[in-house]
Design a protein around this motif. Structure first.
Motif, PDB file in Angstrom:
ATOM      1  N   ASP A 196      38.061  72.824  51.060  1.00 40.73           N
ATOM      2  CA  ASP A 196      37.698  73.786  52.093  1.00 40.73           C
ATOM      3  C   ASP A 196      36.234  74.200  52.014  1.00 40.73           C
ATOM      4  OD1 ASP A 196      40.242  73.723  53.090  1.00 40.73           O
ATOM      5  OD2 ASP A 196      40.891  75.605  52.177  1.00 40.73           O
ATOM      6  N   THR A 197      35.676  74.211  50.812  1.00 42.29           N
ATOM      7  CA  THR A 197      34.293  74.664  50.633  1.00 42.29           C
ATOM      8  C   THR A 197      33.295  73.514  50.550  1.00 42.29           C
ATOM      9  OG1 THR A 197      34.585  74.758  48.225  1.00 42.29           O
ATOM     10  CG2 THR A 197      35.032  76.782  49.484  1.00 42.29           C
ATOM     11  N   GLY A 198      33.756  72.287  50.726  1.00 44.64           N
ATOM     12  CA  GLY A 198      32.854  71.144  50.722  1.00 44.64           C
ATOM     13  C   GLY A 198      32.380  70.728  49.349  1.00 44.64           C
ATOM     14  N   THR A 199      33.176  71.041  48.330  1.00 46.74           N
ATOM     15  CA  THR A 199      32.780  70.702  46.957  1.00 46.74           C
ATOM     16  C   THR A 199      33.818  69.813  46.277  1.00 46.74           C
ATOM     17  OG1 THR A 199      33.794  72.770  46.152  1.00 46.74           O
ATOM     18  CG2 THR A 199      31.439  72.827  46.688  1.00 46.74           C
ATOM     19  N   VAL A 200      34.434  68.930  47.041  1.00 45.78           N
ATOM     20  CA  VAL A 200      35.490  68.078  46.483  1.00 45.78           C
ATOM     21  C   VAL A 200      34.974  67.197  45.347  1.00 45.78           C
ATOM     22  CG1 VAL A 200      35.191  66.133  48.076  1.00 45.78           C
ATOM     23  CG2 VAL A 200      37.462  66.629  47.134  1.00 45.78           C
ATOM     24  N   GLU A 201      33.669  66.932  45.351  1.00 43.18           N
ATOM     25  CA  GLU A 201      33.092  66.114  44.280  1.00 43.18           C
ATOM     26  C   GLU A 201      33.093  66.828  42.930  1.00 43.18           C
ATOM     27  OE1 GLU A 201      29.659  63.471  46.307  1.00 43.18           O
ATOM     28  OE2 GLU A 201      29.757  65.548  46.978  1.00 43.18           O
ATOM     29  N   LEU A 202      33.365  68.135  42.939  1.00 43.94           N
ATOM     30  CA  LEU A 202      33.362  68.917  41.707  1.00 43.94           C
ATOM     31  C   LEU A 202      34.760  69.161  41.160  1.00 43.94           C
ATOM     32  CD1 LEU A 202      30.696  71.634  42.659  1.00 43.94           C
ATOM     33  CD2 LEU A 202      30.337  69.439  41.496  1.00 43.94           C
ATOM     34  N   PHE A 203      35.802  68.665  41.866  1.00 44.48           N
ATOM     35  CA  PHE A 203      37.164  68.982  41.436  1.00 44.48           C
ATOM     36  C   PHE A 203      37.457  68.370  40.066  1.00 44.48           C
ATOM     37  CE2 PHE A 203      40.300  65.556  41.296  1.00 44.48           C
ATOM     38  CZ  PHE A 203      39.603  64.494  41.810  1.00 44.48           C
ATOM     39  N   VAL A 204      38.283  69.075  39.301  1.00 41.29           N
ATOM     40  CA  VAL A 204      38.652  68.629  37.959  1.00 41.29           C
ATOM     41  C   VAL A 204      40.160  68.402  37.924  1.00 41.29           C
ATOM     42  CG1 VAL A 204      38.700  69.202  35.517  1.00 41.29           C
ATOM     43  CG2 VAL A 204      36.749  69.913  36.916  1.00 41.29           C
ATOM     44  N   GLY A 205      40.566  67.222  37.526  1.00 40.01           N
ATOM     45  CA  GLY A 205      41.989  66.897  37.464  1.00 40.01           C
ATOM     46  C   GLY A 205      42.156  65.412  37.205  1.00 40.01           C
ATOM     47  N   ASP A 206      43.262  65.026  36.562  1.00 41.63           N
ATOM     48  CA  ASP A 206      43.467  63.627  36.202  1.00 41.63           C
ATOM     49  C   ASP A 206      44.564  62.962  37.032  1.00 41.63           C
ATOM     50  OD1 ASP A 206      45.693  64.903  35.227  1.00 41.63           O
ATOM     51  OD2 ASP A 206      45.441  64.263  33.137  1.00 41.63           O
ATOM     52  N   TRP A 207      44.914  63.577  38.153  1.00 45.71           N
ATOM     53  CA  TRP A 207      46.057  63.093  38.932  1.00 45.71           C
ATOM     54  C   TRP A 207      45.819  61.721  39.554  1.00 45.71           C
ATOM     55  CZ3 TRP A 207      44.243  68.151  40.797  1.00 45.71           C
ATOM     56  CH2 TRP A 207      44.750  69.202  40.028  1.00 45.71           C
ATOM     57  N   PHE A 208      44.564  61.332  39.756  1.00 47.66           N
ATOM     58  CA  PHE A 208      44.278  60.070  40.440  1.00 47.66           C
ATOM     59  C   PHE A 208      43.828  58.973  39.481  1.00 47.66           C
ATOM     60  CE2 PHE A 208      43.837  63.422  43.578  1.00 47.66           C
ATOM     61  CZ  PHE A 208      44.605  62.937  44.617  1.00 47.66           C
ATOM     62  N   GLU A 209      43.893  59.237  38.186  1.00 48.09           N
ATOM     63  CA  GLU A 209      43.443  58.235  37.218  1.00 48.09           C
ATOM     64  C   GLU A 209      44.312  56.982  37.248  1.00 48.09           C
ATOM     65  OE1 GLU A 209      43.038  59.779  33.315  1.00 48.09           O
ATOM     66  OE2 GLU A 209      41.308  61.049  33.801  1.00 48.09           O
ATOM     67  N   ASN A 210      45.623  57.149  37.326  1.00 51.90           N
ATOM     68  CA  ASN A 210      46.519  55.989  37.355  1.00 51.90           C
ATOM     69  C   ASN A 210      46.269  55.135  38.592  1.00 51.90           C
ATOM     70  OD1 ASN A 210      48.939  54.416  36.506  1.00 51.90           O
ATOM     71  ND2 ASN A 210      49.795  55.249  38.407  1.00 51.90           N
ATOM     72  N   ALA A 211      46.103  55.789  39.739  1.00 52.51           N
ATOM     73  CA  ALA A 211      45.833  55.055  40.976  1.00 52.51           C
ATOM     74  C   ALA A 211      44.528  54.273  40.865  1.00 52.51           C
ATOM     75  CB  ALA A 211      45.774  56.020  42.160  1.00 52.51           C
ATOM     76  N   ALA A 212      43.511  54.905  40.288  1.00 51.94           N
ATOM     77  CA  ALA A 212      42.219  54.235  40.133  1.00 51.94           C
ATOM     78  C   ALA A 212      42.320  53.066  39.161  1.00 51.94           C
ATOM     79  CB  ALA A 212      41.169  55.237  39.660  1.00 51.94           C
ATOM     80  N   ASN A 213      43.112  53.238  38.100  1.00 50.24           N
ATOM     81  CA  ASN A 213      43.301  52.130  37.146  1.00 50.24           C
ATOM     82  C   ASN A 213      43.921  50.923  37.826  1.00 50.24           C
ATOM     83  OD1 ASN A 213      42.293  53.654  35.017  1.00 50.24           O
ATOM     84  ND2 ASN A 213      44.309  54.355  34.346  1.00 50.24           N
ATOM     85  N   ILE A 214      44.929  51.168  38.667  1.00 56.13           N
ATOM     86  CA  ILE A 214      45.620  50.072  39.364  1.00 56.13           C
ATOM     87  C   ILE A 214      44.674  49.377  40.337  1.00 56.13           C
ATOM     88  CG2 ILE A 214      47.409  49.592  41.087  1.00 56.13           C
ATOM     89  CD1 ILE A 214      49.139  51.698  39.637  1.00 56.13           C
ATOM     90  N   ILE A 215      43.884  50.161  41.051  1.00 60.02           N
ATOM     91  CA  ILE A 215      42.939  49.566  42.005  1.00 60.02           C
ATOM     92  C   ILE A 215      41.910  48.714  41.273  1.00 60.02           C
ATOM     93  CG2 ILE A 215      41.045  50.108  43.582  1.00 60.02           C
ATOM     94  CD1 ILE A 215      42.738  52.455  44.584  1.00 60.02           C
ATOM     95  N   GLU A 216      41.369  49.239  40.173  1.00 59.90           N
ATOM     96  CA  GLU A 216      40.383  48.472  39.407  1.00 59.90           C
ATOM     97  C   GLU A 216      40.991  47.187  38.857  1.00 59.90           C
ATOM     98  OE1 GLU A 216      37.002  51.302  37.459  1.00 59.90           O
ATOM     99  OE2 GLU A 216      38.954  51.293  36.472  1.00 59.90           O
ATOM    100  N   ASP A 217      42.258  47.239  38.469  1.00 58.73           N
ATOM    101  CA  ASP A 217      42.914  46.076  37.881  1.00 58.73           C
ATOM    102  C   ASP A 217      43.273  45.024  38.919  1.00 58.73           C
ATOM    103  OD1 ASP A 217      44.200  44.650  35.666  1.00 58.73           O
ATOM    104  OD2 ASP A 217      46.077  45.180  36.651  1.00 58.73           O
ATOM    105  N   GLU A 218      43.793  45.480  40.073  1.00 58.81           N
ATOM    106  CA  GLU A 218      44.294  44.533  41.067  1.00 58.81           C
ATOM    107  C   GLU A 218      43.260  44.150  42.126  1.00 58.81           C
ATOM    108  OE1 GLU A 218      48.004  45.782  42.692  1.00 58.81           O
ATOM    109  OE2 GLU A 218      48.974  45.934  40.728  1.00 58.81           O
ATOM    110  N   LEU A 219      42.296  45.026  42.361  1.00 59.30           N
ATOM    111  CA  LEU A 219      41.247  44.748  43.356  1.00 59.30           C
ATOM    112  C   LEU A 219      39.886  44.762  42.671  1.00 59.30           C
ATOM    113  CD1 LEU A 219      42.497  46.962  46.349  1.00 59.30           C
ATOM    114  CD2 LEU A 219      42.999  44.565  45.885  1.00 59.30           C
ATOM    115  N   LYS A 220      39.706  43.820  41.782  1.00 57.55           N
ATOM    116  CA  LYS A 220      38.451  43.755  41.030  1.00 57.55           C
ATOM    117  C   LYS A 220      37.276  43.433  41.950  1.00 57.55           C
ATOM    118  CE  LYS A 220      40.369  42.330  36.542  1.00 57.55           C
ATOM    119  NZ  LYS A 220      41.800  42.453  36.895  1.00 57.55           N
ATOM    120  N   VAL A 221      36.123  44.035  41.645  1.00 57.03           N
ATOM    121  CA  VAL A 221      34.922  43.761  42.449  1.00 57.03           C
ATOM    122  C   VAL A 221      33.889  43.026  41.582  1.00 57.03           C
ATOM    123  CG1 VAL A 221      35.260  45.704  43.971  1.00 57.03           C
ATOM    124  CG2 VAL A 221      33.949  46.041  41.883  1.00 57.03           C
TER     125      VAL A 221
END
Length: 277
Positions: free
Chosen positions: A252-277
């Motif tokens: 809401d305040t435009g600071t999503v880049e500052l959020f702290v939390g590990d909820w998306f780590e698993n999703a990011a791991n899967i993307i990095e593993d399956e969609l390598k760049v």
């Protein structure tokens, strides 16, 4: 048989070139480079697609990848607000220049082109779909590793345009814990299957609320069914995101880049593993 004129519109023959599947993908701007494209979808509105899109882009950016967001929700854009972007996008003779966030995420949204961000977009479907295509073809996306496409809800014009026109490497389906969501998820999954787009997995938003005083988890929207839904449609759960006041405030305040939390780590791991760049 008459000689081929290479004009299929005036030909009655069923030759191989006429019956072969056609590639409907739109071409990128010649100055652009996008390696992987991931759409964030849902069969209904209000489940947090923009939040998931923003958070995934931030997580991948923190891992050192160049990320970008194409905001395909033309009539309900919210990505610029989540990142605190207020300047209008600019262009030159070669194309449109996306706005860049504080941490280097490139973004294009209709709200970056409107005079006022509260101006409504009152357009019919074909015009909206054409605008989404232009965000792909006319914007200069420089050296992007992962592009996330924030989709409008449902399975209508814009989702169909994105599925057909962009070279999607996968989709993330966002859901909430309510009972009826199982049916909604299946609609989105079946659309992806019809369009031959891989399903990376499901994200359940508003999964629970953790009391800051006692630490107990409360199921505000009832018990989760996301695991059984994932099993039924043949995919997996990427994340279960709680109702978190700080995360909501950051969007809401435009600071999503500052959020702290590990909820998306698993999703990011899967993307990095399956969609390598």
């Amino acid at each position: 048989m008459s000689e081929c004129t290479h004009d299929c519109s005036s030909c009655g023959q069923s030759c191989a070139s006429r019956t072969a599947p056609q590639d409907l993908h739109e071409k990128l701007n010649e100055l652009s480079s996008v390696k992987k494209v991931i759409a964030v979808v849902s069969g209904k509105g209000g489940v947090g697609k923009s939040l998931v899109t923003s958070a995934m882009a931030v997580e991948m950016s923190r891992r050192g990848h160049k990320t970008a967001i194409l905001d395909a929700d033309i009539t309900g854009p919210s990505i610029p607000k989540a990142f605190g972007l207020k300047e209008r996008a600019k262009g030159n003779d070669f194309g449109i220049i996306p706005e860049t966030t504080k941490t280097g995420i490139d973004i294009m949204s209709i709200n970056l082109l409107l005079e006022h961000n509260t101006d409504p977009v009152v357009w019919r479907g074909p015009v909206i779909s054409g605008t989404v295509k232009q965000f792909w073809t006319d914007v200069i996306w420089k050296d992007v590793d992962y592009m996330f496409v924030d989709m409008p809800p449902g399975t209508g014009d814009v989702p169909l345009t994105v599925f057909q026109s962009l070279p999607l490497d996968g989709i993330i389906v966002v859901a909430s814990p309510q009972e009826l969501v199982g049916m909604i998820v299946e609609k989105a999954v079946k659309m992806a299957e019809l369009m031959n787009v891989p399903i990376l997995g499901l994200v359940e938003n508003m999964s629970y609320f953790k009391c800051p005083d006692c630490g107990k988890e409360h199921k505000i929207f009832g018990d989760s069914h996301i695991d059984e839904i994932a099993e039924r449609v043949g995919t997996r759960v990427l994340a279960k995101v709680p109702i978190d006041p700080d995360l909501r405030k950051s969007v809401d305040t435009g600071t999503v880049e500052l959020f702290v939390g590990d909820w998306f780590e698993n999703a990011a791991n899967i993307i990095e593993d399956e969609l390598k760049v």
